[in-house]
Design an enzyme around this catalytic site. Structure first.
Site, PDB file in Angstrom:
ATOM      1  N   GLU A  95     -10.188   2.493   1.342  1.00  0.00           N
ATOM      2  CA  GLU A  95     -10.418   1.388   0.421  1.00  0.00           C
ATOM      3  C   GLU A  95     -10.656   0.088   1.178  1.00  0.00           C
ATOM      4  O   GLU A  95     -10.042  -0.143   2.212  1.00  0.00           O
ATOM      5  CB  GLU A  95      -9.183   1.177  -0.448  1.00  0.00           C
ATOM      6  CG  GLU A  95      -8.894   2.347  -1.327  1.00  0.00           C
ATOM      7  CD  GLU A  95      -7.606   2.167  -2.102  1.00  0.00           C
ATOM      8  OE1 GLU A  95      -7.261   3.077  -2.849  1.00  0.00           O
ATOM      9  OE2 GLU A  95      -6.951   1.126  -1.949  1.00  0.00           O
ATOM     10  N   CYS A 108     -10.311  -7.418   2.625  1.00  0.00           N
ATOM     11  CA  CYS A 108      -9.095  -6.719   3.042  1.00  0.00           C
ATOM     12  C   CYS A 108      -9.525  -5.350   3.575  1.00  0.00           C
ATOM     13  O   CYS A 108     -10.162  -4.576   2.864  1.00  0.00           O
ATOM     14  CB  CYS A 108      -8.184  -6.574   1.833  1.00  0.00           C
ATOM     15  SG  CYS A 108      -6.738  -5.557   2.132  1.00  0.00           S
ATOM     16  N   CYS A 115      -1.498   6.748   5.956  1.00  0.00           N
ATOM     17  CA  CYS A 115      -0.588   5.991   6.825  1.00  0.00           C
ATOM     18  C   CYS A 115       0.655   6.828   7.071  1.00  0.00           C
ATOM     19  O   CYS A 115       1.142   7.484   6.160  1.00  0.00           O
ATOM     20  CB  CYS A 115      -0.206   4.679   6.142  1.00  0.00           C
ATOM     21  SG  CYS A 115       0.853   3.623   7.174  1.00  0.00           S
ATOM     22  N   CYS A 119       6.306   3.954   3.629  1.00  0.00           N
ATOM     23  CA  CYS A 119       7.036   2.887   2.938  1.00  0.00           C
ATOM     24  C   CYS A 119       7.144   3.248   1.458  1.00  0.00           C
ATOM     25  O   CYS A 119       6.149   3.678   0.851  1.00  0.00           O
ATOM     26  CB  CYS A 119       6.334   1.543   3.123  1.00  0.00           C
ATOM     27  SG  CYS A 119       6.105   1.120   4.874  1.00  0.00           S
ATOM     28  N   CYS A 122       4.698   1.755  -1.237  1.00  0.00           N
ATOM     29  CA  CYS A 122       3.265   1.755  -0.959  1.00  0.00           C
ATOM     30  C   CYS A 122       2.605   3.088  -1.313  1.00  0.00           C
ATOM     31  O   CYS A 122       3.039   4.150  -0.867  1.00  0.00           O
ATOM     32  CB  CYS A 122       3.061   1.434   0.518  1.00  0.00           C
ATOM     33  SG  CYS A 122       1.341   1.469   1.043  1.00  0.00           S
ATOM     34  N   GLY A 167      -3.092   1.800   5.941  1.00  0.00           N
ATOM     35  CA  GLY A 167      -2.791   2.067   7.342  1.00  0.00           C
ATOM     36  C   GLY A 167      -2.017   0.960   8.037  1.00  0.00           C
ATOM     37  O   GLY A 167      -1.890  -0.155   7.525  1.00  0.00           O
ATOM     38  N   HIS A 224      10.438  -7.732   3.997  1.00  0.00           N
ATOM     39  CA  HIS A 224      10.944  -7.139   2.752  1.00  0.00           C
ATOM     40  C   HIS A 224      12.463  -7.096   2.613  1.00  0.00           C
ATOM     41  O   HIS A 224      12.959  -6.708   1.549  1.00  0.00           O
ATOM     42  CB  HIS A 224      10.380  -5.731   2.527  1.00  0.00           C
ATOM     43  CG  HIS A 224       8.885  -5.662   2.443  1.00  0.00           C
ATOM     44  ND1 HIS A 224       8.111  -6.688   1.955  1.00  0.00           N
ATOM     45  CD2 HIS A 224       8.004  -4.680   2.798  1.00  0.00           C
ATOM     46  CE1 HIS A 224       6.832  -6.351   2.010  1.00  0.00           C
ATOM     47  NE2 HIS A 224       6.735  -5.145   2.526  1.00  0.00           N
ATOM     48  N   CYS A 341      -3.069  -1.520  -2.444  1.00  0.00           N
ATOM     49  CA  CYS A 341      -2.424  -0.592  -1.531  1.00  0.00           C
ATOM     50  C   CYS A 341      -2.610   0.890  -1.837  1.00  0.00           C
ATOM     51  O   CYS A 341      -1.689   1.585  -2.238  1.00  0.00           O
ATOM     52  CB  CYS A 341      -0.937  -0.889  -1.487  1.00  0.00           C
ATOM     53  SG  CYS A 341      -0.560  -2.628  -1.593  1.00  0.00           S
TER      54      CYS A 341
HETATM   55  N1  SAH Z   1       0.719  -1.549   7.261  1.00  0.00           N
HETATM   56  C1  SAH Z   1       0.597  -2.961   7.125  1.00  0.00           C
HETATM   57  C2  SAH Z   1      -0.549  -3.415   6.240  1.00  0.00           C
HETATM   58  C3  SAH Z   1      -0.788  -2.684   4.951  1.00  0.00           C
HETATM   59  S1  SAH Z   1       0.135  -3.113   3.499  1.00  0.00           S
HETATM   60  C4  SAH Z   1       1.892  -3.560   6.674  1.00  0.00           C
HETATM   61  O1  SAH Z   1       2.831  -2.824   6.391  1.00  0.00           O
HETATM   62  O2  SAH Z   1       2.011  -4.783   6.629  1.00  0.00           O
HETATM   63  C5  SAH Z   1      -0.056  -4.825   3.180  1.00  0.00           C
HETATM   64  C6  SAH Z   1       1.157  -5.428   2.459  1.00  0.00           C
HETATM   65  O3  SAH Z   1       1.262  -4.909   1.116  1.00  0.00           O
HETATM   66  C7  SAH Z   1       2.494  -5.089   3.124  1.00  0.00           C
HETATM   67  O4  SAH Z   1       3.313  -6.233   3.172  1.00  0.00           O
HETATM   68  C8  SAH Z   1       3.059  -4.026   2.200  1.00  0.00           C
HETATM   69  O5  SAH Z   1       4.437  -3.897   2.342  1.00  0.00           O
HETATM   70  C9  SAH Z   1       2.614  -4.549   0.862  1.00  0.00           C
HETATM   71  N2  SAH Z   1       2.690  -3.549  -0.210  1.00  0.00           N
HETATM   72  C10 SAH Z   1       2.580  -2.213  -0.117  1.00  0.00           C
HETATM   73  N3  SAH Z   1       2.724  -1.644  -1.332  1.00  0.00           N
HETATM   74  C11 SAH Z   1       2.943  -2.638  -2.200  1.00  0.00           C
HETATM   75  C12 SAH Z   1       3.158  -2.684  -3.617  1.00  0.00           C
HETATM   76  N4  SAH Z   1       3.194  -1.588  -4.348  1.00  0.00           N
HETATM   77  N5  SAH Z   1       3.328  -3.890  -4.189  1.00  0.00           N
HETATM   78  C13 SAH Z   1       3.271  -5.030  -3.447  1.00  0.00           C
HETATM   79  N6  SAH Z   1       3.060  -5.044  -2.135  1.00  0.00           N
HETATM   80  C14 SAH Z   1       2.907  -3.870  -1.501  1.00  0.00           C
END
Ligand code: SAH
Length: 349
Positions: A95, A108, A115, A119, A122, A167, A224, A341
């Site tokens: 994406e 973006c 990935c 997390c 995500c 990723g 976080h 995400c």
């Molecule tokens: N891997 C990198 C970049 C990708 S995610 C990282 O972890 O930073 C980009 C941002 O979106 C990160 O801060 C991630 O924690 C956040 N993110 C992921 N899923 C999310 C969700 N469902 N709602 C809000 N933010 C989210």
């Protein structure tokens, strides 16, 4: 028949010079080809009209300028946020998102297919890891939207890039750096490193490496939580990292670059959003030049956490403001098109 040509946008300018030399072309051709690919954004060597026909043909036989293709697109009419599912030459999909904001156009980008970080919040992390992207596959995401914007009237350009797609960029370090070099090249897309933000789950050693490279990109860290126990609930793998080491690396990055580090903080009801959490965050940040980005949770099916209420977010923010830590609440653009995400790709499976 599968396309066996290699991706032009994976070439550095030195690679291109060597390739043209091999084809017997004079050295000034490299600048011309680079210009066509990165300034005029042509998708076909045949459009490089100041090159001799046989050179155009030779290049067409070896390289492609369109290694990714849009397979599905969704636009949020309210914000103009446009999310694109792009297919790579091996059929994998990633994406990329274009955000149209008053101060510019931000793309973006993804750095991996899937990935490995898992997390919990995500959608990408829930889908597992497939492979790293090449530098060309990262660059073409920006080229894709640059072509789109250039074809509009009036023509526009991509002004900012955020590495916040699918990723973990610092796990795909070499190609990510090569992509940054190419995106910021003044004789190409010319996106200044100060307009490029790399978001990471926070790998301290890689952050220290990044502090040494000649591209002063902005650093965003997915914090976080203000303590390791809470952090591990949200980031089961990245949360194993020592917060002391992570903050030390961020501090060094901020000071050596003369920049603030952005800490991303997704507010999760009852998990990390109390005033005590906010106070712990203040003391964790201490004197580090920082900016906190409070992010409401984008709904993700597999995620058990709930977003915090607006009141809770307001109170959390007030604690930071009293301690003079700059803080913004980012209301997600594109929730209506699942632009958060890994959600569009998730839907395809
Ligand atoms: N891997 C990198 C970049 C990708 S995610 C990282 O972890 O930073 C980009 C941002 O979106 C990160 O801060 C991630 O924690 C956040 N993110 C992921 N899923 C999310 C969700 N469902 N709602 C809000 N933010 C989210």
């Amino acid at each position: 028949m599968p396309d066996i040509r290699s991706d032009f946008y994976s070439l550095s300018s030195e690679d291109l010079a060597a390739a043209l030399q091999e084809l017997g072309a004079p050295s000034y051709r490299a600048r011309q080809v680079w210009d066509w690919a990165y300034r005029h954004l042509v998708a076909d060597f045949e459009q490089m009209t100041n090159l001799p026909a046989d050179l155009r043909r030779a290049l067409s036989g070896r390289y492609t300028l369109a290694a990714t293709a849009g397979v599905r697109e969704e636009t949020d009419p309210a914000s103009g946020t446009r999310k694109e599912l792009l297919q790579l030459s091996d059929g994998e999909t990633i994406e990329a998102v274009l955000m149209q904001e008053p101060h510019g156009r931000t793309v973006c980008v993804s750095t991996q297919v899937g990935c490995p970080m898992q997390c919990t919040i995500c959608a990408t992390g829930q889908g597992g890891f497939r492979r790293h992207l090449t530098s060309g596959e990262i660059v073409t995401q920006v080229v894709y939207f640059s072509r789109l914007l250039a074809s509009q009237t009036p023509a526009e350009r991509v002004s900012n890039v955020v590495f916040m797609g699918m990723g973990e960029p610092l796990l795909n370090y070499g190609p990510t750096l090569a992509a940054i070099a190419r995106l910021s090249d003044p004789s190409g897309l010319d996106i200044s490193p100060s307009r490029i933000t790399l978001s990471t789950v926070g790998l301290p050693e890689r952050i220290l490496d990044l502090a040494q490279v000649p591209y002063a990109v902005r650093l965003a860290v997915s914090l976080h939580a203000p303590d390791e126990e809470t952090r591990r609930r949200i980031l089961p793998i990245a949360g194993k990292t020592s917060l002391r080491e992570l903050m030390a690396a961020c501090n060094l990055y901020a000071r050596s670059r003369g920049q603030r580090v952005t800490f991303e903080y997704v507010l999760l009801a009852g998990v990390n959003d109390s005033p005590q959490h906010a106070r712990r965050l203040v003391s964790l940040i201490g004197s580090l030049p920082a900016h906190v980005n409070l992010i409401p949770l984008n709904p993700v099916e597999e995620c058990d956490f709930r977003p915090s209420s607006r009141e809770t977010a307001r109170d959390f923010r007030a604690v930071l403001s009293r301690s003079r830590i700059p803080c913004t609440v980012r209301y997600s653009r594109g929730v209506s098109i699942r632009a958060g995400c890994g959600q569009l790709r998730g839907q395809e499976r």
